[in-house]
Design an enzyme around this catalytic site. Structure first.
Site, PDB file in Angstrom:
ATOM      1  N   GLN A 187      -4.024   0.526  -0.576  1.00 39.78           N
ATOM      2  CA  GLN A 187      -3.020   1.079   0.341  1.00 39.78           C
ATOM      3  C   GLN A 187      -2.123   2.045  -0.426  1.00 39.78           C
ATOM      4  O   GLN A 187      -1.300   2.733   0.173  1.00 39.78           O
ATOM      5  CB  GLN A 187      -2.165  -0.045   0.943  1.00 39.78           C
ATOM      6  CG  GLN A 187      -2.956  -1.070   1.744  1.00 39.78           C
ATOM      7  CD  GLN A 187      -2.096  -2.242   2.119  1.00 39.78           C
ATOM      8  OE1 GLN A 187      -1.432  -2.241   3.171  1.00 39.78           O
ATOM      9  NE2 GLN A 187      -2.064  -3.258   1.257  1.00 39.78           N
ATOM     10  N   HIS A 230      -4.568   4.909   2.733  1.00 37.89           N
ATOM     11  CA  HIS A 230      -3.337   5.562   3.195  1.00 37.89           C
ATOM     12  C   HIS A 230      -3.169   6.954   2.622  1.00 37.89           C
ATOM     13  O   HIS A 230      -2.090   7.538   2.708  1.00 37.89           O
ATOM     14  CB  HIS A 230      -2.108   4.715   2.827  1.00 37.89           C
ATOM     15  CG  HIS A 230      -1.932   3.541   3.736  1.00 37.89           C
ATOM     16  ND1 HIS A 230      -1.054   2.522   3.470  1.00 37.89           N
ATOM     17  CD2 HIS A 230      -2.528   3.207   4.909  1.00 37.89           C
ATOM     18  CE1 HIS A 230      -1.112   1.623   4.440  1.00 37.89           C
ATOM     19  NE2 HIS A 230      -2.000   2.013   5.307  1.00 37.89           N
ATOM     20  N   CYS A 255      -5.936  22.330  10.248  1.00 39.79           N
ATOM     21  CA  CYS A 255      -7.418  22.280  10.150  1.00 39.79           C
ATOM     22  C   CYS A 255      -7.926  20.983   9.530  1.00 39.79           C
ATOM     23  O   CYS A 255      -9.133  20.773   9.447  1.00 39.79           O
ATOM     24  CB  CYS A 255      -7.929  23.487   9.347  1.00 39.79           C
ATOM     25  SG  CYS A 255      -7.543  23.415   7.582  1.00 39.79           S
ATOM     26  N   GLY A 275      -1.144  -7.785  -4.648  1.00 42.27           N
ATOM     27  CA  GLY A 275       0.083  -6.989  -4.613  1.00 42.27           C
ATOM     28  C   GLY A 275       0.419  -6.386  -3.273  1.00 42.27           C
ATOM     29  O   GLY A 275       0.968  -5.287  -3.198  1.00 42.27           O
ATOM     30  N   ASN A 288      -0.753 -12.488  -6.067  1.00 40.34           N
ATOM     31  CA  ASN A 288       0.475 -11.813  -5.632  1.00 40.34           C
ATOM     32  C   ASN A 288       1.683 -12.474  -6.298  1.00 40.34           C
ATOM     33  O   ASN A 288       1.610 -13.625  -6.726  1.00 40.34           O
ATOM     34  CB  ASN A 288       0.587 -11.887  -4.102  1.00 40.34           C
ATOM     35  CG  ASN A 288       1.430 -10.782  -3.518  1.00 40.34           C
ATOM     36  OD1 ASN A 288       1.193  -9.593  -3.742  1.00 40.34           O
ATOM     37  ND2 ASN A 288       2.472 -11.161  -2.805  1.00 40.34           N
ATOM     38  N   LEU A 289       2.797 -11.737  -6.313  1.00 40.34           N
ATOM     39  CA  LEU A 289       3.990 -12.316  -6.948  1.00 40.34           C
ATOM     40  C   LEU A 289       4.461 -13.547  -6.182  1.00 40.34           C
ATOM     41  O   LEU A 289       4.920 -14.527  -6.752  1.00 40.34           O
ATOM     42  CB  LEU A 289       5.101 -11.256  -6.991  1.00 40.34           C
ATOM     43  CG  LEU A 289       6.309 -11.549  -7.880  1.00 40.34           C
ATOM     44  CD1 LEU A 289       5.864 -11.698  -9.337  1.00 40.34           C
ATOM     45  CD2 LEU A 289       7.343 -10.435  -7.769  1.00 40.34           C
TER      46      LEU A 289
HETATM   47  P1  NAD Z   1       2.746  -1.374  11.687  1.00 41.73           P
HETATM   48  O1  NAD Z   1       3.199  -1.845  13.013  1.00 41.73           O
HETATM   49  O2  NAD Z   1       1.468  -1.878  11.130  1.00 41.73           O
HETATM   50  O3  NAD Z   1       3.899  -1.577  10.641  1.00 41.73           O
HETATM   51  C1  NAD Z   1       4.148  -2.894  10.254  1.00 41.73           C
HETATM   52  C2  NAD Z   1       5.466  -2.834   9.610  1.00 41.73           C
HETATM   53  O4  NAD Z   1       5.825  -1.523   9.218  1.00 41.73           O
HETATM   54  C3  NAD Z   1       6.525  -3.263  10.594  1.00 41.73           C
HETATM   55  O5  NAD Z   1       6.585  -4.686  10.593  1.00 41.73           O
HETATM   56  C4  NAD Z   1       7.732  -2.622   9.985  1.00 41.73           C
HETATM   57  O6  NAD Z   1       8.103  -3.327   8.851  1.00 41.73           O
HETATM   58  C5  NAD Z   1       7.186  -1.311   9.525  1.00 41.73           C
HETATM   59  N1  NAD Z   1       7.333  -0.278  10.560  1.00 41.73           N
HETATM   60  C6  NAD Z   1       6.361   0.356  11.247  1.00 41.73           C
HETATM   61  N2  NAD Z   1       6.874   1.298  12.035  1.00 41.73           N
HETATM   62  C7  NAD Z   1       8.201   1.254  11.840  1.00 41.73           C
HETATM   63  C8  NAD Z   1       9.297   1.974  12.349  1.00 41.73           C
HETATM   64  N3  NAD Z   1       9.114   2.978  13.213  1.00 41.73           N
HETATM   65  N4  NAD Z   1      10.541   1.642  11.947  1.00 41.73           N
HETATM   66  C9  NAD Z   1      10.706   0.659  11.057  1.00 41.73           C
HETATM   67  N5  NAD Z   1       9.736  -0.072  10.538  1.00 41.73           N
HETATM   68  C10 NAD Z   1       8.505   0.242  10.924  1.00 41.73           C
HETATM   69  O7  NAD Z   1       2.770   0.183  11.645  1.00 41.73           O
HETATM   70  P2  NAD Z   1       2.167   1.086  12.750  1.00 41.73           P
HETATM   71  O8  NAD Z   1       3.240   1.937  13.298  1.00 41.73           O
HETATM   72  O9  NAD Z   1       1.336   0.258  13.699  1.00 41.73           O
HETATM   73  O10 NAD Z   1       1.228   1.954  11.859  1.00 41.73           O
HETATM   74  C11 NAD Z   1       0.097   1.377  11.387  1.00 41.73           C
HETATM   75  C12 NAD Z   1      -0.696   2.543  10.913  1.00 41.73           C
HETATM   76  O11 NAD Z   1       0.117   3.339  10.011  1.00 41.73           O
HETATM   77  C13 NAD Z   1      -1.841   2.086  10.140  1.00 41.73           C
HETATM   78  O12 NAD Z   1      -2.848   3.024  10.304  1.00 41.73           O
HETATM   79  C14 NAD Z   1      -1.335   2.126   8.701  1.00 41.73           C
HETATM   80  O13 NAD Z   1      -2.419   2.310   7.825  1.00 41.73           O
HETATM   81  C15 NAD Z   1      -0.461   3.332   8.729  1.00 41.73           C
HETATM   82  N6  NAD Z   1       0.627   3.191   7.784  1.00 41.73           N
HETATM   83  C16 NAD Z   1       0.788   4.106   6.809  1.00 41.73           C
HETATM   84  C17 NAD Z   1       1.855   3.972   5.988  1.00 41.73           C
HETATM   85  C18 NAD Z   1       2.140   4.931   4.873  1.00 41.73           C
HETATM   86  O14 NAD Z   1       3.293   5.059   4.455  1.00 41.73           O
HETATM   87  N7  NAD Z   1       1.119   5.557   4.357  1.00 41.73           N
HETATM   88  C19 NAD Z   1       2.744   2.960   6.119  1.00 41.73           C
HETATM   89  C20 NAD Z   1       2.488   2.023   7.095  1.00 41.73           C
HETATM   90  C21 NAD Z   1       1.459   2.178   7.971  1.00 41.73           C
HETATM   91  N1  APR Z   2       2.795  -8.399  -9.319  1.00 42.55           N
HETATM   92  C1  APR Z   2       2.188  -8.856  -8.196  1.00 42.55           C
HETATM   93  N2  APR Z   2       2.700  -8.702  -6.959  1.00 42.55           N
HETATM   94  C2  APR Z   2       3.876  -8.046  -6.869  1.00 42.55           C
HETATM   95  C3  APR Z   2       4.577  -7.547  -7.989  1.00 42.55           C
HETATM   96  C4  APR Z   2       3.973  -7.751  -9.262  1.00 42.55           C
HETATM   97  N3  APR Z   2       4.554  -7.320 -10.394  1.00 42.55           N
HETATM   98  N4  APR Z   2       5.724  -6.978  -7.552  1.00 42.55           N
HETATM   99  C5  APR Z   2       5.739  -7.103  -6.220  1.00 42.55           C
HETATM  100  N5  APR Z   2       4.641  -7.767  -5.795  1.00 42.55           N
HETATM  101  C6  APR Z   2       4.260  -8.114  -4.432  1.00 42.55           C
HETATM  102  C7  APR Z   2       5.426  -8.509  -3.553  1.00 42.55           C
HETATM  103  O1  APR Z   2       5.618  -9.909  -3.615  1.00 42.55           O
HETATM  104  C8  APR Z   2       4.927  -8.065  -2.171  1.00 42.55           C
HETATM  105  O2  APR Z   2       4.232  -9.128  -1.554  1.00 42.55           O
HETATM  106  O3  APR Z   2       3.705  -6.948  -3.861  1.00 42.55           O
HETATM  107  C9  APR Z   2       3.944  -6.938  -2.459  1.00 42.55           C
HETATM  108  C10 APR Z   2       4.479  -5.569  -2.081  1.00 42.55           C
HETATM  109  O4  APR Z   2       4.595  -5.557  -0.672  1.00 42.55           O
HETATM  110  P1  APR Z   2       5.106  -4.234   0.033  1.00 42.55           P
HETATM  111  O5  APR Z   2       6.296  -3.711  -0.670  1.00 42.55           O
HETATM  112  O6  APR Z   2       5.191  -4.532   1.487  1.00 42.55           O
HETATM  113  O7  APR Z   2       3.939  -3.163  -0.237  1.00 42.55           O
HETATM  114  P2  APR Z   2       2.538  -3.086   0.526  1.00 42.55           P
HETATM  115  O8  APR Z   2       2.084  -4.434   0.962  1.00 42.55           O
HETATM  116  O9  APR Z   2       1.644  -2.290  -0.336  1.00 42.55           O
HETATM  117  O10 APR Z   2       2.913  -2.211   1.849  1.00 42.55           O
HETATM  118  C11 APR Z   2       1.834  -1.881   2.714  1.00 42.55           C
HETATM  119  O11 APR Z   2       3.280  -0.447   3.962  1.00 42.55           O
HETATM  120  O12 APR Z   2       5.021   1.004   4.027  1.00 42.55           O
HETATM  121  C12 APR Z   2       3.672   0.907   3.986  1.00 42.55           C
HETATM  122  O13 APR Z   2       2.307   2.648   3.203  1.00 42.55           O
HETATM  123  C13 APR Z   2       3.084   1.579   2.802  1.00 42.55           C
HETATM  124  O14 APR Z   2       0.916   1.101   1.908  1.00 42.55           O
HETATM  125  C14 APR Z   2       2.196   0.534   2.183  1.00 42.55           C
HETATM  126  C15 APR Z   2       2.077  -0.509   3.261  1.00 42.55           C
END
Ligand code: NAD
Ligand code: APR
Length: 237
Positions: A93, A111, A122, A178, A204-205
């Site tokens: 991700q 992502h 395009c 993570g 995971n942590l």
């Molecule tokens: P989602 O509903 O899966 O998002 C889950 C979490 O993201 C929510 O619980 C909240 O914590 C946060 N979130 C989402 N939209 C938010 C908003 N408008 N304001 C505040 N918090 C928000 O997300 P989604 O809208 O259904 O999107 C899912 C799609 O977006 C998937 O395709 C995912 O891969 C993509 N995505 C990309 C990123 C990125 O930064 N690259 C981040 C998250 C999701």
């Molecule tokens: N080692 C292992 N795990 C860790 C460490 C570490 N040193 N530090 C943090 N973590 C764990 C945290 O406990 C948490 O569960 O990594 C996770 C990070 O979670 P998020 O911050 O939510 O990141 P992620 O799960 O990658 O988010 C998913 O959300 O906003 C979008 O695009 C964004 O790809 C991201 C997606």
């Protein structure tokens, strides 16, 4: 014949894998979303409303990603791919380039990638390392003002989902590292793997949102638990 009790492995990684390389996670204390609102920088609506503001946010993240190195967890995953005689697909991700820098090759950035730029007009994705500005012109179609970071925003479809679901449907080991398990569709991958009969492991942590879906969980820092788990796997564990 593989050296492991598993033939086809899918690894899912999130921001926690890069945390010890110095890149912020999203939902931890002091995470990215504690400093800036998703609605302001990570949605198509935000880009339409304030394109330079969104570009500035990602310019900062690109510059940050350029200054860090892969850590022992990235290296352990590259070792798993190199030494396992079966298939290993890493689905990240993360938009940073640390998996590639550590040597992982069979990799999907679902992502997107911070070091590429995407033309909204395009759809061309091009490697691009400089700061993005709103007046950039697409080298493919000549459109100006439509170039954005190659990052999948909330509400958009991630990349290569067919390939990911095919791998999940055929895997016998799924390892999630993570990630907090907050965002779909990645948060649903463990259920897909379980449906295929795979063993599911969380490194995971702390327990993620999907913890009850895992057969095994090892909690600790990625640079400690991931190398140890890969060593165990490569020795038949
Ligand atoms: P989602 O509903 O899966 O998002 C889950 C979490 O993201 C929510 O619980 C909240 O914590 C946060 N979130 C989402 N939209 C938010 C908003 N408008 N304001 C505040 N918090 C928000 O997300 P989604 O809208 O259904 O999107 C899912 C799609 O977006 C998937 O395709 C995912 O891969 C993509 N995505 C990309 C990123 C990125 O930064 N690259 C981040 C998250 C999701
Ligand atoms: N080692 C292992 N795990 C860790 C460490 C570490 N040193 N530090 C943090 N973590 C764990 C945290 O406990 C948490 O569960 O990594 C996770 C990070 O979670 P998020 O911050 O939510 O990141 P992620 O799960 O990658 O988010 C998913 O959300 O906003 C979008 O695009 C964004 O790809 C991201 C997606």
């Amino acid at each position: 014949m593989t050296n492991l009790p598993y033939e086809r492995i899918v690894v899912l990684t999130g921001a926690g894998l890069s945390a010890e390389s110095g890149l912020s996670t999203f939902r931890d204390k002091d995470g990215i979303w504690s400093k800036v609102r998703i609605e302001d920088v990570a949605t198509p609506e935000a880009f339409a409303r304030d394109p330079q503001g969104v570009l500035d946010f990602y310019n900062g993240r690109r510059n940050g990603a350029g200054e860090v190195e892969p850590n022992a967890a990235h290296a352990a995953l590259a070792r798993l791919e190199a030494e396992h005689k079966g298939d290993v697909l890493t689905v990240t991700q993360n938009i940073d380039p640390l998996h590639e820098a550590a040597g992982t090759r069979n990799l999907v950035h679902m992502h997107g990638e911070i070091r590429k730029v995407l033309c909204n007009h395009c759809g061309t994705r091009t490697p691009y390392e400089d700061d993005l500005t709103v007046d950039l012109v697409c080298t493919q179609c000549g459109n100006q003002g439509g170039l954005r970071p190659d990052v999948v925003w909330f509400g958009e479809m991630p990349y290569q989902m067919d390939r990911i679901y095919a791998a999940l449907g055929a895997c016998d080991l799924f390892i999630s590292i993570g990630t907090s398990g907050n965002v779909y569709p990645a948060a649903g991958f463990v259920a897909e793997a379980r449906g295929a009969g795979a063993r599911t492991v969380e490194l995971n942590l702390e327990p993620s949102e999907g913890i009850t879906m895992f057969d095994e969980a090892i909690h600790g820092k990625a640079t400690q638990v991931v190398p140890a788990y890969v060593e165990r796997l490569l020795n038949g564990g």
